[in-house]
Write a protein that holds these residues in place. Sequence first.
Motif, mmCIF file in Angstrom:
data_model
loop_
_atom_site.group_PDB
_atom_site.id
_atom_site.type_symbol
_atom_site.label_atom_id
_atom_site.label_comp_id
_atom_site.label_asym_id
_atom_site.label_seq_id
_atom_site.Cartn_x
_atom_site.Cartn_y
_atom_site.Cartn_z
ATOM 1 N N THR A 1 -3.590 37.866 0.073
ATOM 2 C CA THR A 1 -2.690 37.499 1.086
ATOM 3 C C THR A 1 -1.261 38.261 0.112
ATOM 4 N N ARG B 1 -9.511 18.477 1.398
ATOM 5 C CA ARG B 1 -10.368 17.677 -0.122
ATOM 6 C C ARG B 1 -10.269 16.387 -0.100
ATOM 7 N N MET C 1 -8.687 -1.047 1.361
ATOM 8 C CA MET C 1 -8.402 -1.284 -0.103
ATOM 9 C C MET C 1 -8.569 -2.656 -0.027
ATOM 10 N N LYS D 1 -9.063 -2.086 -6.651
ATOM 11 C CA LYS D 1 -7.552 -1.512 -5.864
ATOM 12 C C LYS D 1 -5.996 -2.112 -5.644
ATOM 13 N N LYS E 1 2.737 31.103 7.691
ATOM 14 C CA LYS E 1 1.617 32.098 7.240
ATOM 15 C C LYS E 1 0.191 32.566 6.110
ATOM 16 N N LYS E 2 -0.687 33.640 6.760
ATOM 17 C CA LYS E 2 -1.664 33.793 6.957
ATOM 18 C C LYS E 2 -2.161 33.817 5.158
ATOM 19 N N ILE E 3 -3.047 33.064 4.864
ATOM 20 C CA ILE E 3 -3.421 32.783 3.355
ATOM 21 C C ILE E 3 -4.672 32.656 2.621
ATOM 22 N N ASP E 4 -4.993 33.035 1.932
ATOM 23 C CA ASP E 4 -6.163 33.419 1.272
ATOM 24 C C ASP E 4 -7.387 31.265 1.074
ATOM 25 N N LEU E 5 -8.194 30.605 1.572
ATOM 26 C CA LEU E 5 -8.916 29.789 0.884
ATOM 27 C C LEU E 5 -10.166 29.126 0.472
ATOM 28 N N VAL E 6 -10.470 29.378 -0.378
ATOM 29 C CA VAL E 6 -11.536 29.051 -0.573
ATOM 30 C C VAL E 6 -12.610 27.614 0.371
ATOM 31 N N ARG F 1 -15.982 26.383 1.885
ATOM 32 C CA ARG F 1 -17.713 25.849 1.797
ATOM 33 C C ARG F 1 -17.412 25.483 3.138
ATOM 34 N N THR G 1 -3.101 -1.388 -7.380
ATOM 35 C CA THR G 1 -1.967 -2.251 -6.741
ATOM 36 C C THR G 1 -1.013 -2.717 -7.232
ATOM 37 N N SER H 1 1.400 2.031 -3.720
ATOM 38 C CA SER H 1 0.714 2.148 -4.231
ATOM 39 C C SER H 1 -0.463 3.374 -4.951
ATOM 40 N N PRO H 2 -0.802 3.663 -6.349
ATOM 41 C CA PRO H 2 -0.953 5.539 -6.213
ATOM 42 C C PRO H 2 -2.751 4.843 -6.228
ATOM 43 N N GLU H 3 -2.690 4.105 -6.296
ATOM 44 C CA GLU H 3 -5.028 3.454 -5.769
ATOM 45 C C GLU H 3 -5.022 4.034 -4.112
ATOM 46 N N GLU I 1 -8.125 31.087 -6.030
ATOM 47 C CA GLU I 1 -7.456 29.650 -5.262
ATOM 48 C C GLU I 1 -6.635 29.960 -6.113
ATOM 49 N N PHE J 1 0.576 -1.158 -0.157
ATOM 50 C CA PHE J 1 -0.106 -0.238 0.314
ATOM 51 C C PHE J 1 1.174 1.329 -0.049
#
Lengths: 474, 416
Positions: free
Chosen positions: B388, A163, A189, B187, A114-119, A121, B191, A56-58, B348, A53
Amino acid sequence: MRFIFASFIIGFNYFVGIYYSIANLFYTILLSISFFIVLRHIKRIRYSPIKDFRVSPEIPPISILIAAHNEKDIIIRTVNSALKIDYPFFDVIIINDGSNDGTLETLIETFNLKKIDLVYRNIMQTAPIKGFYYNAEIPNLLVIDKEKGGKADALNCGINACRNPYFCSVDADSILESDALLRLIAPVMESSVPVIASGGVVRMLNGIGVRDGMVEKINLPKSNLALFQIVEYLRAFLFGRVGWDALNSILILSGTFSLFNKAAVIAVGGYTVGHVSEDMEIIVRLHEYHIQHKKPYKIKFISDSICWTEVPESLKMLGRQRRRWHMGLMQSIFQHKSMLFNPKYGKLGIVAMPYYLFVEILGPVVEVLGYIVVISSYILGLINKEFFFIFLVLAIFYGVFLSTAGVFLEELTYRRYPGWNHLFRLLIYGTLENFGYRQINSFWRFQATIKYLIGKRDWEYVHGKGARLKTERR
Amino acid sequence: MTVNLKLILGAIIVSVLFLVFILIITAILRRLSHSRKYKELDRQRKIYRARLLNALRSGQTLKAIAFFSSPPRSIKWQAIEDVLLDLINEAGYREDIKNMLDRLGYISYYERQLNGSSIIKASAIDKLGKMLSESSIGKLAVMLKDKDPEVIAVTIRALSRIGSIKCLITILERLPYLLKKELVSRKTIKTSLIMFGIDTVPVFLEYGEKYKNPTIISIILEVLAHFHTKEALPFAMNNFKNINAEVRAKALKVIGMTAPDLEDFDGGRLLPMLDDPVWFVRLQAAKALGNIRYTKASVMVGGLLLDEKWQVRDVAAMALTKFGNASIDIFLRLLRYKDIYAKESICEGMEKTDFVYRLIENLDSDDREIYEKSKEILHIMGSLNFITPLLEYMKKGENGKIRKEIELIWEKVERG
């Protein structure tokens, strides 16, 4: 009148006797199931694909969510531990939940953020965000500063910001073993049925040597209270949860360390803000939602994925923690009472929910009243010596067996406490636990029941849990 | 009644005491025996490691077989197996060790274990895989017909570890059945297939052409995308218009990874995919066009900044930043649009890809048009609270003219 009273008392004595017999039968069944499952799991580890694992790109990316409220002393250790985890794709999101002890400033200074801006929701409404902090040189670390809203609110905020398709909630005073996430993701998996949550084992950090955010040397704590809790956790994790997992009816995954499918959590509306025990509540709702919508799912408990956390070393804090846990349990079970004995929910409705109601919730009430009534009955001569001893055997003596079995399972399988003195001390404390510690615990849970019934359902904060400063110095 | 109660009580106490005693004694005895066993195992591993290395270096492994042989499951047997498995990954010794494992009886021992229970079987399969036993491929192929999904998963992993073409063909031949019966997770398959490495690409292509099953084609495309090889491009080009959305998306992924290496690749062929009804196909198309820097697609990719799916909007914004100044017009047009979500995705994306710093540098550009447009974009970013980078430049930036421009933008933002 006196006859009726005596009959009632004797009847209650019989009830206590029968109740303990049934409860112990349940424990024995769970223990037997766990014994076979854990042994099988240990054999399976030999050909486990964990190493595959790693490359593994999975493997799905994971966000580690750490909600922190006034954790200045330990937050850096926790973040360092999380950043060192052995996992190919992950990020760490710290949610500073209105700390006023300098937690945020410590993070900014240590990681040069550092303080940043993010979207962002606001999928699940949370207390307002004050800012996002980021360092391009540590691209997998994000700190969110928000107004105080409680742990559930902070985790919801982390879910809104993350995300990745999976997230892992980790307490701010905990340290993950380096392969903990790889082990936790294994069922995701391997299973052809979607795994929407998986939880690992939580062990005591008290007494453990820590260096650079990683567990360096395993030792037992000096505090008696922490030692009792080690035995208690071994029992709860190695045979309680393993047993329920085998029935796909696990109702509790520790909030200290659990992995979730983000979409599944969002589908149930995220963590319930204001709930006393948000970790149990989310699991119950995940079960309920998936069964109602006829979606195939699994919630897994992994007995070799380990997170080390601090436990309270004072009676006051431990009492608060246990009252809160018990109240959370009651809150969850009663809020979802429609699932009780409901065949639509299968094993969950027919076995697991009733077990939690009659054994876990009712248990402390019967135990505390049992001690009072049975001992008084014996003194007043209402019951004979034999019955009195049967009560003691069922209530206390069998507990010694279960505690020993917990230590034995640990010895048989993972053996994280390698020294001979560790083994003997755990066995001794497993016995002693049943004489005093267990009764105090039952009393706290009894208190929680009373508080719940009279509507006093406030969150009791546990702070300065363990030996954090001692550990750091060590 | 009392007698019965006494008997019951006595029986319970004795049983529980007995059980507790048994558990304690077992724990102690087990620990004692393990302690001795592992101590001895460590000692023997150390001894045999040195001896095996000597034999391997002097090329006299065959002469030393008698010295290293031992009855199965003895400590010596285990110690030698551990050392050999540890050394087998060192390329120089691989063939000698494979030969030794065979001659010392490890291969035949674990092949016999394939008749055991599921756990014994799975453990033996895993060992044969680690021993890179090519002679066991036939027996392992039989294991792919097992009813236990765990045995199948371990077999696939073992075959991929052995890694020969024959192993790959064995898996690929069995794939339709395994997927149809849902005996193994996708998977696990992916893999394992990736472990065969880039040299096996022709085999994947051959089976990709052979199978019509979209699930298998998409698995093969996913594996090919990982290998990042130009050889996969024709196969991907044949499939990016497949009827199955997953196949289309995976084919576009392969194209996006391999086409940038080709100078004469015509990105125009991918443009229709930006209008695909399935969102993840649109996403992969935008990503591919961004990777190959097909600037003619900037208007169409820009259209995806208003897509209903945020994932597509994010990728489109990222893709556009790769087109450089060619995308400034697109950004500007969309930043004037009312959709706040689209505007935030763009901002962003511009911050994350450092495109915002290109815009800041443009404030000192001689090209008046670029200067004006960059200034307007930065102003819109500021008004959306993406401030920023502007604040940072005001604090630390070296170019006085740019700082002054930013101050003007900032004042305008504050005035609303």
